[in-house]
Design a protein around this motif. Structure first.
Motif, PDB file in Angstrom:
ATOM      1  N   GLY A   1       0.805  -1.206   0.000  1.00  0.00           N
ATOM      2  CA  GLY A   1       0.000   0.000   0.000  1.00  0.00           C
ATOM      3  C   GLY A   1       0.840   1.259   0.000  1.00  0.00           C
ATOM      4  O   GLY A   1       2.015   1.243   0.353  1.00  0.00           O
ATOM      5  N   LEU A   2       0.203   2.357  -0.395  1.00  0.00           N
ATOM      6  CA  LEU A   2       0.793   3.693  -0.364  1.00  0.00           C
ATOM      7  C   LEU A   2      -0.069   4.528   0.572  1.00  0.00           C
ATOM      8  O   LEU A   2      -1.293   4.562   0.425  1.00  0.00           O
ATOM      9  N   TYR A   3       0.564   5.228   1.517  1.00  0.00           N
ATOM     10  CA  TYR A   3      -0.173   5.962   2.544  1.00  0.00           C
ATOM     11  C   TYR A   3       0.333   7.394   2.655  1.00  0.00           C
ATOM     12  O   TYR A   3       1.458   7.704   2.281  1.00  0.00           O
ATOM     13  N   ASP A   4      -0.512   8.244   3.209  1.00  0.00           N
ATOM     14  CA  ASP A   4      -0.218   9.674   3.279  1.00  0.00           C
ATOM     15  C   ASP A   4       0.846  10.047   4.308  1.00  0.00           C
ATOM     16  O   ASP A   4       1.398  11.145   4.240  1.00  0.00           O
ATOM     17  N   SER A   5       1.125   9.178   5.275  1.00  0.00           N
ATOM     18  CA  SER A   5       2.107   9.505   6.314  1.00  0.00           C
ATOM     19  C   SER A   5       2.788   8.234   6.806  1.00  0.00           C
ATOM     20  O   SER A   5       2.268   7.126   6.612  1.00  0.00           O
ATOM     21  N   PRO A   6       3.919   8.383   7.485  1.00  0.00           N
ATOM     22  CA  PRO A   6       4.580   7.205   8.069  1.00  0.00           C
ATOM     23  C   PRO A   6       3.693   6.483   9.086  1.00  0.00           C
ATOM     24  O   PRO A   6       3.680   5.259   9.136  1.00  0.00           O
TER      25      PRO A   6
END
Length: 146
Positions: free
Chosen positions: A72-77
């Motif tokens: 997945g790709l996420y907006d924050s760590p």
């Protein structure tokens, strides 16, 4: 302003990966072949640029082979560490492409262990040239984020 490099720049390594179905809900994931796994550190949070947006992702080892995968790709760590708390942007990236499950995607190694680019085969993109922070700054930042 940061320097920009194109996906066909000689300083980048490009890995041919596969977009596959994951789980009962057919979520996409990027499977990186075992031959290229050394450029993707297992268990690490990294930056991934897709469609000119920089996301965070966790590099993981699959149960079935010695490759790596990006689930997945996420907006924050924080969201990359706790994916159930945020939206997985890999699905929306896939919807905006002509790539289907089972087809190849390209992963550009911008800064090994730190920053990667995700793109469709044949697509030329530009990335901001960002260097990874030195080890002591990375340790401090990691401690603050937790």
């Amino acid at each position: 302003m940061a320097d920009r490099i194109s996906s066909d720049h000689s300083s980048l390594t490009t890995v041919r990966a596969t977009l596959v179905r994951s789980g009962g809900l057919d979520r996409p994931k990027v499977e990186i072949p075992a031959d290229d796994a050394d450029a993707f550190p297992d268990g690490e949070l990294v930056r991934v640029v897709a469609d000119d947006t920089e996301y965070r992702a966790r590099i993981e080892s699959p149960l079935t082979d010695d490759g790596r995968e990006i689930r997945g790709l996420y907006d924050s760590p924080t969201l990359a560490r706790n994916p159930e708390d945020g939206e997985n942007r890999l699905s929306s990236w896939m919807e905006g492409t002509d790539v289907e499950f089972g087809q190849s995607v390209l992963v550009d190694v911008i800064e090994e262990g730190f920053k990667y680019g995700l793109r469709e085969p044949g697509e030329r993109v530009f990335y901001d040239a960002t260097e990874s922070p030195d080890e002591s700054l990375a340790d401090i930042a990691s401690g603050l984020d937790e």
